[in-house]
Design an enzyme around this catalytic site. Structure first.
Site, PDB file in Angstrom:
ATOM      1  N   HIS A   1      -2.296   8.337   6.273  1.00 29.80           N
ATOM      2  CA  HIS A   1      -2.599   7.059   5.622  1.00 29.80           C
ATOM      3  C   HIS A   1      -4.020   6.663   6.049  1.00 29.80           C
ATOM      4  O   HIS A   1      -4.829   6.295   5.223  1.00 29.80           O
ATOM      5  CB  HIS A   1      -1.560   6.016   6.044  1.00 29.80           C
ATOM      6  CG  HIS A   1      -1.713   4.696   5.361  1.00 29.80           C
ATOM      7  ND1 HIS A   1      -1.783   4.570   3.992  1.00 29.80           N
ATOM      8  CD2 HIS A   1      -1.814   3.422   5.849  1.00 29.80           C
ATOM      9  CE1 HIS A   1      -1.927   3.289   3.671  1.00 29.80           C
ATOM     10  NE2 HIS A   1      -1.949   2.573   4.774  1.00 29.80           N
TER      11      HIS A   1
ATOM     12  N   HIS B   1      -9.707   2.516   0.225  1.00 29.50           N
ATOM     13  CA  HIS B   1      -8.258   2.289   0.211  1.00 29.50           C
ATOM     14  C   HIS B   1      -7.887   1.683  -1.133  1.00 29.50           C
ATOM     15  O   HIS B   1      -8.215   0.535  -1.426  1.00 29.50           O
ATOM     16  CB  HIS B   1      -7.868   1.362   1.365  1.00 29.50           C
ATOM     17  CG  HIS B   1      -6.383   1.226   1.537  1.00 29.50           C
ATOM     18  ND1 HIS B   1      -5.470   1.880   0.743  1.00 29.50           N
ATOM     19  CD2 HIS B   1      -5.646   0.507   2.431  1.00 29.50           C
ATOM     20  CE1 HIS B   1      -4.245   1.567   1.126  1.00 29.50           C
ATOM     21  NE2 HIS B   1      -4.323   0.739   2.154  1.00 29.50           N
TER      22      HIS B   1
ATOM     23  N   CYS C   1       0.788  -1.233   0.000  1.00 32.72           N
ATOM     24  CA  CYS C   1       0.000   0.000   0.000  1.00 32.72           C
ATOM     25  C   CYS C   1       0.820   1.284   0.000  1.00 32.72           C
ATOM     26  O   CYS C   1       0.255   2.376   0.040  1.00 32.72           O
ATOM     27  CB  CYS C   1      -0.966  -0.019   1.174  1.00 32.72           C
ATOM     28  SG  CYS C   1      -1.937  -1.534   1.172  1.00 32.72           S
TER      29      CYS C   1
END
Lengths: 400, 355, 83
Positions: free
Chosen positions: A294, A329, A161
């Site tokens: 994040h 996400h 990620c």
């Protein structure tokens, strides 16, 4: 003084817009893109909320106006964002300058190959082979490179990620080392059964809308999308009288070295990544006006990230929010999508709200921006992206 | 540019676990599929860590340890891996689980371990290295991308950077690629690969790691002078021009090259570029080949760099590598040129380091 | 109960890839997560999968899991009470 790395173009496609303009409008009007599953063929339809790009594969292919024998959704999303990033008046990618492409993806073309594999497992002689050709991470990158005529250094990063934040970092370093004059950097990831079931198995999906940095957060909403930035050296930009839209001022990557997936409780890797990025940018914490965290909304990430931010910024924590409640996400694409959001923030002087927030996390007590904030003081933004394997990256993006 | 190779590790289909030996006892399988010779994994990996590791993780971690031990260095400024296909075994297992359970209850371990950066992360976890950690996965440029990044870091003042290239074979991968006609099928011994005609090559796998350093150590193998990576160059002249500029940038002419190591893989179509270079720019220079030893895979060039490192340090070229007659006895400048599927091209210039 | 405990030990060894371990190496009253076994959060998820697939027993939240997964015996007792 290090060579400046200019950002001269950007493009994106996410669940909140098929281009930069649509994304800006969504962010400024609280319009998130998290809905029930519409396009992915999965048993989880109707049960999980996701941030899908609001176009079918056929519609994506039509909008690109190309014919590829077998094109993964990852490739098509990437191509749309990449084309937008280089659609700049006066820019000719075939002018003899050294132009590279550093893309990133975590799923690659698995949206195609997972269908191949299903048939293959039943009978090793069946399944359309061309659906397997898209499997590896390099496939989408090479299709984009061919589409745009990029022949110099072409590569792909896959660090879960944090991938596309790392692509931006690598691109900036290639410019600083004078290896490339221009480089298109970013990432693309599509919604797949593979990732949806993977995160579901880890029990870190919220069946409701995700609540980043909230005490009652239950997990993330998976998203998909792509975003690319065109990075350019000062010389290259001057030569064509180009207009920069921002600067990559600092970057840092560090490893948590704690666990295969979970972040460390003290956020050691996150702290290091932010510290290195600020040092690179020759800045102190006071120079940062906004952090795009994040903020996946998993219990572990937000606590760990919050702890690291508090340790670094002490009592003077700048405005912050997670935009994953808008986009979901988007895994490997998250870093570059959030970099695009930061550039929109700088250009239009606003901060998008952290939706669905009610109560601060016990123990760290940090409250994000919860409604659209207009300002005139945004100059430097810190953008965080962390991934499996303890991979932590942080970028400092600045206005001109 | 001076980037020193101060340690090597190689888990491969050959006997490459002892760095003091250089292709002394050759493995020669009568097969078109070359699997690595399994080391004793427990030498470097504890049982607790081993239990979740698929083959590529074990191979990679072992090779990385072999390299760190060789270099006598575990304080790293960065760990960078390149892998064309990543953790295939776990990817396949997880997909199988999804389908056999109709997307019901599936175990998460394979999902976690199938992430492409699982290997570089595992190495970091084992030696508690909290520094820079990257993974590149771009077909035949995966290893070169990792190497280039490592070289840039050294120029940015890193002292020691661990770089590796690795890929694993699986039964499914072999079945699928066989359907794509990638491999030669008639029965022959691997070392006779270059005597076979027609299309196809042999499949391989492996993990080769290198310790890059800012300064040469006592154990130094070679110095890297430059690296170029190209994507689908328009013709052989673009390849030749790039090799030329690599030489010119280092004050060399092609006559200064003692050896070129070329990525011949026995597929008559794919080998065309190497033949053209040999009868063009590289005419008259001694040539080495290595893919009959390790097979073809997306990061096979890392085996090529292992070969170059050993040649330069030991000042010896095993006969099995030689293509034709050899004239040179002392070896100073080596060029490694590889292309994967005629798409991903790389040129690496290396030099001998006096001890 | 002892029969279930013995079966569980074998299933745990398989599900968690506890290579080189035999059922005799696992004491059913020892803590699974704070002992030499060194199990972690991923193992906890694997045990949830095992219970659901093999016994149809669902663990709704991870806090319950912590109590239930204390030892092999406590897992066996939970299965016994819920099947």
């Amino acid at each position: 003084m290090q060579k400046p790395v200019y950002i001269s173009g950007m493009g994106a496609i996410t669940s909140i817009g098929n281009n930069i303009g649509e994304m800006k409008n969504s962010l400024m009007s609280n319009r998130h893109g998290i809905h029930h599953i519409q396009y992915l063929d999965t048993a989880h339809k109707g049960k999980l909320l996701v941030g899908e790009v609001k176009m079918s594969n056929d519609e994506l292919l039509n909008s690109l106006g190309i014919e590829i024998e077998s094109s993964s959704r990852t490739t098509m999303l990437g191509m749309i964002a990449a084309r937008e990033a280089v659609a700049i008046q006066g820019l000719n990618l075939d002018d003899g300058k050294r132009t590279g492409l550093i893309s990133s993806t975590s799923v690659g073309g698995i949206d195609k190959s997972e269908n191949f594999i299903k048939k293959f497992f039943e009978d090793p002689a069946s399944g359309k082979l061309r659906n397997m050709m898209t499997h590896d991470c390099g496939d989408s990158t090479e299709h984009i490179a061919v589409d745009l005529g990029i022949r110099h250094y072409v590569s792909t990063i896959s660090t879960a990620c944090s991938s596309s934040a790392n692509a931006i970092m690598t691109g900036a370093r290639l410019i600083r080392h004078n290896i490339l004059d221009r480089v298109l950097v970013g990432g693309t990831d599509s919604m797949t059964k593979y990732t949806l079931n993977g995160f579901n198995a880890l029990k870190i999906l919220d069946s409701d809308h995700c609540k980043p940095f909230d005490n009652d957060r239950q997990g993330l909403n998976l998203g998909e999308g792509a975003a690319f930035l065109l990075l350019e050296s000062e010389e290259s930009l001057k030569e064509r009288n180009g207009e920069p839209i921002g600067i990559v001022q600092g970057y840092g990557n560090a490893n948590d070295a704690y666990h295969q997936t979970a972040s460390s409780p003290d956020g050691a890797g996150a702290y290091e990544a932010m510290r290195i990025a600020l040092k690179q940018a020759a800045m102190t914490t006071e120079d940062i006006q906004y952090i795009n965290v994040h903020g996946t909304a998993t219990p572990v990430n937000d606590l760990s990230e919050g702890t690291a931010i508090q340790r670094l910024f002490q009592s003077e924590i700048p405005d912050f929010s997670s935009t994953k409640c808008f986009t979901g996400h988007t895994l490997a694409a998250a870093g570059s999508i959030e970099a695009v959001i930061a550039l929109l923030n700088l250009k239009h002087q606003f901060i998008a709200p952290n939706l669905n927030f009610k109560t601060a996390i016990e123990g760290i007590n940090m409250t994000p921006i919860v409604s659209l904030k207009r300002t005139n003081s945004l100059k430097n933004i810190l953008s965080n992206s962390f991934g499996f394997g303890g991979n932590c990256s942080s970028l400092v993006l600045s206005s001109i | 540019m001076n980037i020193y190779i101060n340690g090597i590790g190689n888990v491969s289909p050959q006997n490459t676990l002892d760095n003091s030996k250089f292709l002394e006892e050759l493995v020669n399988e009568k097969s078109n599929t070359l699997w690595v010779k399994d080391p004793n994994y427990k030498e470097h990996i504890s049982g607790g860590s081993l239990r979740r590791m698929s083959r590529i993780l074990k191979i990679g971690v072992h090779s990385a340890h072999q390299c760190m031990t060789d270099a006598g260095q575990k304080k790293l400024d960065a760990i960078i891996t390149g892998t064309g296909l990543g953790c295939l075994t776990d990817t396949e297992k997880f997909l199988k689980n999804i389908y056999s359970n109709d997307e019901g209850v599936v175990s998460p371990t394979q999902f976690i371990q199938s992430t492409h950066n699982a290997i570089s992360a595992q190495i970091a976890l084992m030696i508690q290295c909290k520094n820079y950690n990257f993974t590149y996965t771009h077909r035949g440029s995966s290893f070169e991308s990792a190497l280039l990044d490592g070289m840039l870091l050294i120029q940015e003042n890193a002292e020691n950077v661990l770089v590796g290239g690795l890929d694993e074979l699986t039964d499914s991968y072999l079945k699928i690629t066989s359907r794509m006609n990638m491999w030669k099928t008639t029965g022959f011994e691997q070392l006779d690969l270059f005597m076979q005609e027609g299309k196809g090559t042999i499949a391989g796998e492996g993990a080769s790691f290198f310790m890059l350093g800012k300064k040469p150590s006592q154990n130094c193998y070679a110095v890297i002078k430059g690296l170029q990576i190209l994507f689908k160059p328009q013709n052989v002249s673009s390849v030749e021009n790039t090799i030329n500029s690599l030489l010119v940038n280092n004050g060399l002419v092609k006559e200064d090259l003692d050896i070129v190591i070329l990525g011949y893989n026995g597929d008559h179509e794919l080998d065309a570029t190497y033949h053209q270079l040999q009868s063009g720019l590289l005419q008259g220079i001694d040539v080495c080949r290595f893919k009959h030893l390790c097979g073809e895979y997306k990061t096979a060039s890392s085996f090529g760099l292992w070969t170059a490192s050993q040649i330069l340090k030991k000042q010896h070229v095993p006969d099995i590598l030689k293509k034709g007659e050899f004239e040179k006895s002392s070896i100073k400048n080596v060029l490694l040129y590889n292309n994967y599927n005629n798409s991903n091209h790389s040129m690496l210039l290396l030099q001998h380091v006096e001890s | 109960m002892q029969e279930l405990i013995d079966k569980l030990k074998l299933q745990l060894i398989d599900q968690l890839n506890l290579e080189d371990m035999t059922p005799e190496d696992i004491n059913e009253d020892d803590s699974l997560f704070e002992s030499e076994l060194g199990l972690d959060s991923i193992d906890a998820l694997e045990i949830i999968v095992l219970l659901e697939r093999e016994y149809g027993v669902k663990i709704q939240n991870q806090e319950d899991g912590k109590k239930i997964f204390k030892s092999v015996r406590s897992i066996a007792e939970h299965i016994d009470a819920n099947t």
